[in-house]
Design a protein around this motif. Structure first.
Motif, mmCIF file in Angstrom:
data_model
loop_
_atom_site.group_PDB
_atom_site.id
_atom_site.type_symbol
_atom_site.label_atom_id
_atom_site.label_comp_id
_atom_site.label_asym_id
_atom_site.label_seq_id
_atom_site.Cartn_x
_atom_site.Cartn_y
_atom_site.Cartn_z
ATOM 1 N N ALA A 18 -4.968 30.574 20.442
ATOM 2 C CA ALA A 18 -5.079 31.329 19.186
ATOM 3 C C ALA A 18 -5.074 30.414 17.963
ATOM 4 C CB ALA A 18 -3.946 32.338 19.089
ATOM 5 N N ALA A 19 -5.204 29.117 18.166
ATOM 6 C CA ALA A 19 -5.086 28.157 17.061
ATOM 7 C C ALA A 19 -6.103 28.384 15.948
ATOM 8 C CB ALA A 19 -5.187 26.728 17.580
ATOM 9 N N ALA A 20 -7.342 28.704 16.283
ATOM 10 C CA ALA A 20 -8.369 28.888 15.248
ATOM 11 C C ALA A 20 -8.016 30.066 14.341
ATOM 12 C CB ALA A 20 -9.742 29.094 15.876
ATOM 13 N N GLN A 21 -7.605 31.180 14.936
ATOM 14 C CA GLN A 21 -7.216 32.346 14.142
ATOM 15 C C GLN A 21 -5.986 32.029 13.293
ATOM 16 O OE1 GLN A 21 -6.819 35.263 17.426
ATOM 17 N NE2 GLN A 21 -8.050 36.607 16.125
ATOM 18 N N ALA A 22 -5.002 31.369 13.899
ATOM 19 C CA ALA A 22 -3.777 31.036 13.180
ATOM 20 C C ALA A 22 -4.078 30.139 11.985
ATOM 21 C CB ALA A 22 -2.800 30.350 14.128
ATOM 22 N N CYS A 23 -4.924 29.155 12.191
ATOM 23 C CA CYS A 23 -5.304 28.243 11.117
ATOM 24 C C CYS A 23 -5.958 29.005 9.969
ATOM 25 C CB CYS A 23 -6.237 27.170 11.673
ATOM 26 S SG CYS A 23 -6.730 25.950 10.452
ATOM 27 N N GLN A 56 -5.157 20.501 14.641
ATOM 28 C CA GLN A 56 -3.739 20.308 14.308
ATOM 29 C C GLN A 56 -2.909 21.497 14.795
ATOM 30 O OE1 GLN A 56 -2.410 17.571 13.127
ATOM 31 N NE2 GLN A 56 -0.346 18.344 12.968
ATOM 32 N N PHE A 57 -3.426 22.706 14.616
ATOM 33 C CA PHE A 57 -2.707 23.900 15.069
ATOM 34 C C PHE A 57 -2.596 23.918 16.590
ATOM 35 C CE2 PHE A 57 -2.765 25.098 10.810
ATOM 36 C CZ PHE A 57 -2.044 26.273 10.619
ATOM 37 N N THR A 58 -3.665 23.540 17.265
ATOM 38 C CA THR A 58 -3.623 23.484 18.732
ATOM 39 C C THR A 58 -2.528 22.533 19.184
ATOM 40 O OG1 THR A 58 -5.978 23.999 18.902
ATOM 41 C CG2 THR A 58 -4.956 22.947 20.810
ATOM 42 N N ALA A 59 -2.475 21.358 18.586
ATOM 43 C CA ALA A 59 -1.459 20.365 18.950
ATOM 44 C C ALA A 59 -0.051 20.868 18.646
ATOM 45 C CB ALA A 59 -1.727 19.049 18.213
ATOM 46 N N CYS A 60 0.149 21.449 17.488
ATOM 47 C CA CYS A 60 1.481 21.939 17.109
ATOM 48 C C CYS A 60 1.935 23.077 18.017
ATOM 49 C CB CYS A 60 1.487 22.403 15.654
ATOM 50 S SG CYS A 60 1.365 21.056 14.473
ATOM 51 N N MET A 61 1.023 23.975 18.353
ATOM 52 C CA MET A 61 1.370 25.117 19.192
ATOM 53 C C MET A 61 1.634 24.690 20.638
ATOM 54 S SD MET A 61 -1.300 27.847 17.529
ATOM 55 C CE MET A 61 -0.897 29.255 18.586
ATOM 56 N N ALA A 62 1.034 23.588 21.077
ATOM 57 C CA ALA A 62 1.198 23.101 22.450
ATOM 58 C C ALA A 62 2.371 22.128 22.596
ATOM 59 C CB ALA A 62 -0.090 22.420 22.906
ATOM 60 N N ALA A 63 2.972 21.735 21.497
ATOM 61 C CA ALA A 63 4.050 20.743 21.528
ATOM 62 C C ALA A 63 5.274 21.283 22.276
ATOM 63 C CB ALA A 63 4.437 20.358 20.102
ATOM 64 N N PRO A 64 6.045 20.390 22.886
ATOM 65 C CA PRO A 64 7.283 20.821 23.542
ATOM 66 C C PRO A 64 8.201 21.523 22.541
ATOM 67 C CG PRO A 64 6.796 18.530 24.061
ATOM 68 C CD PRO A 64 5.835 18.954 22.989
ATOM 69 N N ARG A 65 8.849 22.568 22.977
ATOM 70 C CA ARG A 65 9.790 23.359 22.161
ATOM 71 C C ARG A 65 9.139 24.033 20.956
ATOM 72 N NH1 ARG A 65 15.108 20.287 21.042
ATOM 73 N NH2 ARG A 65 15.681 22.367 20.364
ATOM 74 N N GLY A 79 -1.113 37.591 10.421
ATOM 75 C CA GLY A 79 0.064 36.798 10.102
ATOM 76 C C GLY A 79 0.342 35.827 11.230
ATOM 77 N N PHE A 80 1.027 34.735 10.896
ATOM 78 C CA PHE A 80 1.306 33.690 11.882
ATOM 79 C C PHE A 80 2.639 33.037 11.566
ATOM 80 C CE2 PHE A 80 1.081 29.161 13.095
ATOM 81 C CZ PHE A 80 0.950 29.302 14.471
ATOM 82 N N ALA A 81 3.420 32.781 12.609
ATOM 83 C CA ALA A 81 4.677 32.038 12.462
ATOM 84 C C ALA A 81 4.786 31.020 13.587
ATOM 85 C CB ALA A 81 5.872 32.984 12.499
ATOM 86 N N LEU A 82 5.358 29.864 13.261
ATOM 87 C CA LEU A 82 5.536 28.789 14.226
ATOM 88 C C LEU A 82 6.934 28.204 14.083
ATOM 89 C CD1 LEU A 82 4.183 26.716 16.286
ATOM 90 C CD2 LEU A 82 3.780 25.291 14.265
ATOM 91 N N VAL A 83 7.650 28.156 15.208
ATOM 92 C CA VAL A 83 8.944 27.479 15.266
ATOM 93 C C VAL A 83 8.754 26.227 16.101
ATOM 94 C CG1 VAL A 83 11.309 27.593 16.180
ATOM 95 C CG2 VAL A 83 10.328 29.568 15.000
ATOM 96 N N SER A 84 9.251 25.111 15.588
ATOM 97 C CA SER A 84 9.228 23.845 16.315
ATOM 98 C C SER A 84 10.654 23.321 16.358
ATOM 99 C CB SER A 84 8.311 22.850 15.605
ATOM 100 O OG SER A 84 8.313 21.620 16.274
ATOM 101 N N HIS A 85 11.225 23.225 17.562
ATOM 102 C CA HIS A 85 12.625 22.836 17.745
ATOM 103 C C HIS A 85 13.488 23.840 16.984
ATOM 104 C CE1 HIS A 85 11.421 19.133 19.771
ATOM 105 N NE2 HIS A 85 10.451 19.087 18.877
ATOM 106 N N ALA A 86 14.189 23.424 15.944
ATOM 107 C CA ALA A 86 15.053 24.312 15.164
ATOM 108 C C ALA A 86 14.512 24.497 13.750
ATOM 109 C CB ALA A 86 16.472 23.746 15.129
#
Length: 160
Positions: A18-23, A56-65, A79-86
């Motif tokens: 979903a990275a393209a839509q999120a971007c 960039q969105f694909t990489a961020c969404m695929a990152a661990p945690r 709408g879009f939300a992304l949590v990375s670690h904390a």
């Protein structure tokens, strides 16, 4: 089980597909909803949007945690939300659904996802545009305002 937001919105956990839509959601929101922050200055806006790419969105969404959610009206992501670690790295809505509960529903899903992942405190850097929203949702200032490329960001945090 997906969260449901007002206006027949559905909040779904996302994969990097979903990275393209999120971007596109984030780029629209920054361009049209965050005028208080960039003041229509093309230099500031271009600097802010420079890393808002599908790759960039694909990489961020695929990152661990990393965990991502989309708010949908039918098949359209609004709408879009992304949590990375904390860290709540991104939480944006398109202009058409601003002030309709979509951002709150996304934030609630992100906080619940973080809680389930064992995160006890969520941090973020708020734009001036979104700061009142986050303060209403229980976030508190967590340091001095950060400045970058003509933008200001207030670090905030919330115990989950």
């Amino acid at each position: 089980m997906p969260h449901t937001a007002p206006l027949l919105m559905e909040i779904r956990q996302l994969t990097p597909n979903a990275a393209a839509q999120a971007c596109e959601v984030v780029r629209q929101s920054i361009t049209h909803c965050c005028v208080l922050d960039h003041a229509g200055d093309p230099k500031v806006l271009n600097a802010w949007l420079a890393n808002k790419t599908e790759q960039q969105f694909t990489a961020c969404m695929a990152a661990p945690r990393a965990m991502a959610w989309g708010a949908y009206r039918g098949d359209e992501m609004v709408g879009f939300a992304l949590v990375s670690h904390a860290t709540l790295a991104l939480c944006y809505v398109v202009p058409a659904v601003l002030h309709q509960g979509v951002g709150g529903a996304l934030l609630q899903a992100a906080e619940e996802g973080a809680r389930q992942a064992g995160v006890s405190e969520l941090a973020l850097e708020s734009t001036r545009t979104a700061q009142a929203f986050y303060l209403r949702k229980g976030y508190v200032p967590a340091g001095a305002v950060q400045a970058w490329a003509g933008l200001c960001a207030q670090p905030l945090r919330k115990r989950l």
